[in-house]
Scaffold this motif. Structure first.
Motif, mmCIF file in Angstrom:
data_model
loop_
_atom_site.group_PDB
_atom_site.id
_atom_site.type_symbol
_atom_site.label_atom_id
_atom_site.label_comp_id
_atom_site.label_asym_id
_atom_site.label_seq_id
_atom_site.Cartn_x
_atom_site.Cartn_y
_atom_site.Cartn_z
ATOM 1 N N ALA A 176 0.839 -1.200 0.000
ATOM 2 C CA ALA A 176 0.000 0.000 0.000
ATOM 3 C C ALA A 176 0.871 1.247 0.000
ATOM 4 C CB ALA A 176 -0.907 -0.010 1.224
ATOM 5 N N SER A 177 0.408 2.270 -0.691
ATOM 6 C CA SER A 177 1.132 3.537 -0.702
ATOM 7 C C SER A 177 0.946 4.248 0.628
ATOM 8 C CB SER A 177 0.617 4.422 -1.840
ATOM 9 O OG SER A 177 -0.728 4.802 -1.594
ATOM 10 N N PRO A 178 1.925 5.048 1.050
ATOM 11 C CA PRO A 178 1.794 5.766 2.327
ATOM 12 C C PRO A 178 0.549 6.644 2.396
ATOM 13 C CG PRO A 178 4.066 5.841 1.567
ATOM 14 C CD PRO A 178 3.264 5.230 0.458
ATOM 15 N N ILE A 179 0.157 7.266 1.286
ATOM 16 C CA ILE A 179 -1.018 8.127 1.311
ATOM 17 C C ILE A 179 -2.288 7.319 1.578
ATOM 18 C CG2 ILE A 179 -1.396 7.994 -1.196
ATOM 19 C CD1 ILE A 179 -1.987 11.078 1.030
ATOM 20 N N ASN A 180 -2.353 6.096 1.027
ATOM 21 C CA ASN A 180 -3.506 5.234 1.283
ATOM 22 C C ASN A 180 -3.571 4.815 2.749
ATOM 23 O OD1 ASN A 180 -4.196 5.415 -1.379
ATOM 24 N ND2 ASN A 180 -4.026 3.236 -1.829
ATOM 25 N N VAL A 181 -2.414 4.445 3.293
ATOM 26 C CA VAL A 181 -2.368 4.062 4.704
ATOM 27 C C VAL A 181 -2.760 5.246 5.581
ATOM 28 C CG1 VAL A 181 -0.866 3.301 6.585
ATOM 29 C CG2 VAL A 181 -0.663 2.252 4.317
ATOM 30 N N ALA A 182 -2.309 6.443 5.204
ATOM 31 C CA ALA A 182 -2.630 7.642 5.979
ATOM 32 C C ALA A 182 -4.137 7.897 5.984
ATOM 33 C CB ALA A 182 -1.883 8.846 5.423
ATOM 34 N N PHE A 183 -4.791 7.747 4.822
ATOM 35 C CA PHE A 183 -6.235 7.974 4.751
ATOM 36 C C PHE A 183 -6.992 6.898 5.533
ATOM 37 C CE2 PHE A 183 -5.675 11.205 1.545
ATOM 38 C CZ PHE A 183 -6.801 11.996 1.714
ATOM 39 N N ALA A 184 -6.542 5.658 5.437
ATOM 40 C CA ALA A 184 -7.195 4.593 6.200
ATOM 41 C C ALA A 184 -7.061 4.838 7.699
ATOM 42 C CB ALA A 184 -6.591 3.240 5.825
ATOM 43 N N ALA A 185 -5.845 5.201 8.133
ATOM 44 C CA ALA A 185 -5.612 5.454 9.555
ATOM 45 C C ALA A 185 -6.401 6.678 10.025
ATOM 46 C CB ALA A 185 -4.118 5.651 9.819
ATOM 47 N N GLY A 186 -6.431 7.728 9.194
ATOM 48 C CA GLY A 186 -7.174 8.930 9.558
ATOM 49 C C GLY A 186 -8.664 8.658 9.688
ATOM 50 N N THR A 187 -9.209 7.875 8.761
ATOM 51 C CA THR A 187 -10.630 7.516 8.830
ATOM 52 C C THR A 187 -10.925 6.710 10.078
ATOM 53 O OG1 THR A 187 -10.763 7.478 6.403
ATOM 54 C CG2 THR A 187 -12.504 6.329 7.627
ATOM 55 N N LEU A 188 -10.063 5.753 10.373
ATOM 56 C CA LEU A 188 -10.246 4.920 11.553
ATOM 57 C C LEU A 188 -10.157 5.754 12.833
ATOM 58 C CD1 LEU A 188 -10.652 2.048 12.608
ATOM 59 C CD2 LEU A 188 -8.169 1.744 12.531
ATOM 60 N N LEU A 189 -9.200 6.681 12.883
ATOM 61 C CA LEU A 189 -9.044 7.545 14.055
ATOM 62 C C LEU A 189 -10.283 8.415 14.244
ATOM 63 C CD1 LEU A 189 -7.369 8.729 16.370
ATOM 64 C CD2 LEU A 189 -6.330 10.307 14.710
#
Length: 478
Positions: A176-189
């Motif tokens: 996964a690209s870092p931007i995708n992980v960031a959006f997933a983590a941000g949504t989860l948070l």
């Protein structure tokens, strides 16, 4: 005098808040919309998962979502209003079950989506036919089995969430690209923060709010959102039956879906008993059969109208408890809203355009909640060595195709269709191990006691209602 007035007012308020009361439209619509919001994120996830796994384009995914919402509305109306021997006539919402995701993807990748719909129709017919006898079968589904199966559902679907975070990658990309992980983590948070700090009414739709906010933020990042299909989508369209072709009936696929049907009926039974307790109208055995028939009818309609098996949504049972509104017509209004949404393709196209990474973050929470529900059921089980072994082996067998998707490639097709789905494999193993290891305990409890303990939601008058079909017509003895 004051005490008498107070008692009279309480009786009046109680009489205005019954299962059969129709609230004024000014209250009915927002209450129904609230149920739709609680259900929506879970309802649209299954067509996105299955359609994405089968490689369908944006237009086809939008159609699958529209069909899903349309039939969810119809199934909810049947369940809440009822006709003849169909419908439990309680405030229950119907939506596509996650239990069918694994088997449907396996069937679709091997035989095509027409075979999925054929298996779904056959599963629905099976559910309608077996509904009157299912109460006698519940002794095979005590909490040790149902809790294990629900846990397996949540764990197995985590691979789907990971795929979303990788932007639908099937192995072509290293990760996964870092931007995708960031959006997933941000949504989860954001979902976690909503659950912690928001009012209870907003916390009930935390996943949906996470999707909305994550998508709005993604608008600021070029290439994250893809809504090209929204402009081409019509404002109104009729959901037509057999849009993808006539159904195909294949034996092994049908067997796989019948197993899912049994799991669906078990889940719905627990939800019906629970909501009956909440609204002070214990479910009788006849009502239970009527509700299960409605599940089967919704599933048959799902297969005919290009969607999937339906079950009662547990989060909406919780919403009934939270709001204290008992009217089944609130669920009916929610069903009407779902039908309207299903007839507006632009809404479906907008949903389909939600970034996959955002869906991945929400998926972690959504699928994790499913797994947690299984753990909650298992918490009521006495964990002796035998029960530990049942859970351990069932989960282990179920996760084999999840951690190693090619493990059964050298086996016959019929075997792969059943065991490539960790959910089906885990359910079979849990049932068989429970029969083998807990036979003596099942005999001691007897069929009736097993029905009650299987769902852990029946106490007092509800227990009498299940054991005696006409119990609700008898005066209370205490």
């Amino acid at each position: 005098m004051t005490a008498t007035t107070t008692k009279a007012e309480k009786r009046t308020r109680a009489s205005e808040n019954t299962v059969d009361t129709i609230p004024p439209l000014a209250r009915l619509f927002p209450l129904g919309l609230q149920h739709v919001l609680a259900l929506y994120a879970g309802a649209v996830a299954v067509p996105l998962i299955v359609g994405g796994a089968l490689g369908y384009n944006s237009a086809d995914l939008a159609f699958l979502i529209s069909a899903d919402l349309f039939i969810a509305g119809v199934a909810t109306i049947v369940q809440s209003v009822g006709f003849w021997r169909f419908g439990v006539r309680l405030p229950l919402m119907q939506g596509v079950t996650f239990a069918a995701v694994g088997p449907m993807i396996a069937i679709g990748q091997e035989h095509g989506i027409q075979t999925i719909f054929g298996a779904v129709i056959a599963c629905g017919l099976f559910m309608i036919l077996i509904a009157p006898f299912f109460a006698q079968l519940l002794r095979f589904f005590p909490p040790i089995v149902t809790g294990t199966v629900i846990l397996i559902i949540g764990l197995s679907l985590m691979r789907v969430a990971a795929g979303w975070i990788m932007d639908g990658s099937t192995g072509e990309h290293p990760g996964a690209s870092p931007i995708n992980v960031a959006f997933a983590a941000g949504t989860l948070l954001f979902i976690v923060l909503i659950e912690r700090f928001a009012p209870a009414a907003l916390a009930r739709v935390s996943v949906l709010l996470g999707l909305v906010v994550g998508t709005l933020v993604a608008l600021l990042v070029p290439g994250m959102t893809h809504w090209d299909a929204v402009g081409d989508a019509a404002w109104f369209a009729v959901v037509t039956p057999f849009h993808f072709g006539l159904p195909v009936f294949e034996f092994a696929s049908i067997i796989s879906m019948v197993i899912v049907g049994i799991v669906i009926m078990t889940e719905t039974t627990g939800d019906m008993i629970a909501v009956g307790e909440i609204v002070d109208k214990p479910v009788t055995r006849r009502q239970l059969a009527d509700g299960l028939r409605a599940d089967g009818l919704g599933t048959v309609l799902g297969g005919m109208f290009n969607t999937f098996p339906y079950t009662a949504f547990a989060q909406n049972v919780g919403l009934v408890s939270l709001t204290g509104v008992r009217s089944r017509y609130v669920a009916t209004m929610a069903g009407v809203i779902l039908i309207v949404l299903g007839l507006i393709p632009k809404v479906s196209a907008i949903v389909e355009g939600v970034p996959r990474a955002v869906l991945g973050g929400a998926g972690i929470a959504l699928f994790g909640m499913v797994a947690a529900s299984g753990i909650r059921t298992l918490a009521k089980v006495h964990f002796n060595n035998r029960n530990v072994l049942i859970v351990a082996i069932s989960v282990g067998v179920a996760l084999l195709p999840t951690v190693s998707p090619s493990i059964y490639e050298q086996f016959p097709t019929w075997f792969q269709l059943i065991f490539d789905s960790g959910i089906s494999a885990g359910a079979i193993v849990a049932i068989l191990l429970n029969l083998l290891l807990n036979t003596d305990e099942m005999r001691r409890k007897g069929a009736s006691d097993s029905e009650i303990s299987a769902h852990d939601a029946v106490r007092g008058p509800a227990a009498a209602a299940i054991m005696h079909p006409d119990a609700e017509e008898r005066p209370a003895s205490h």
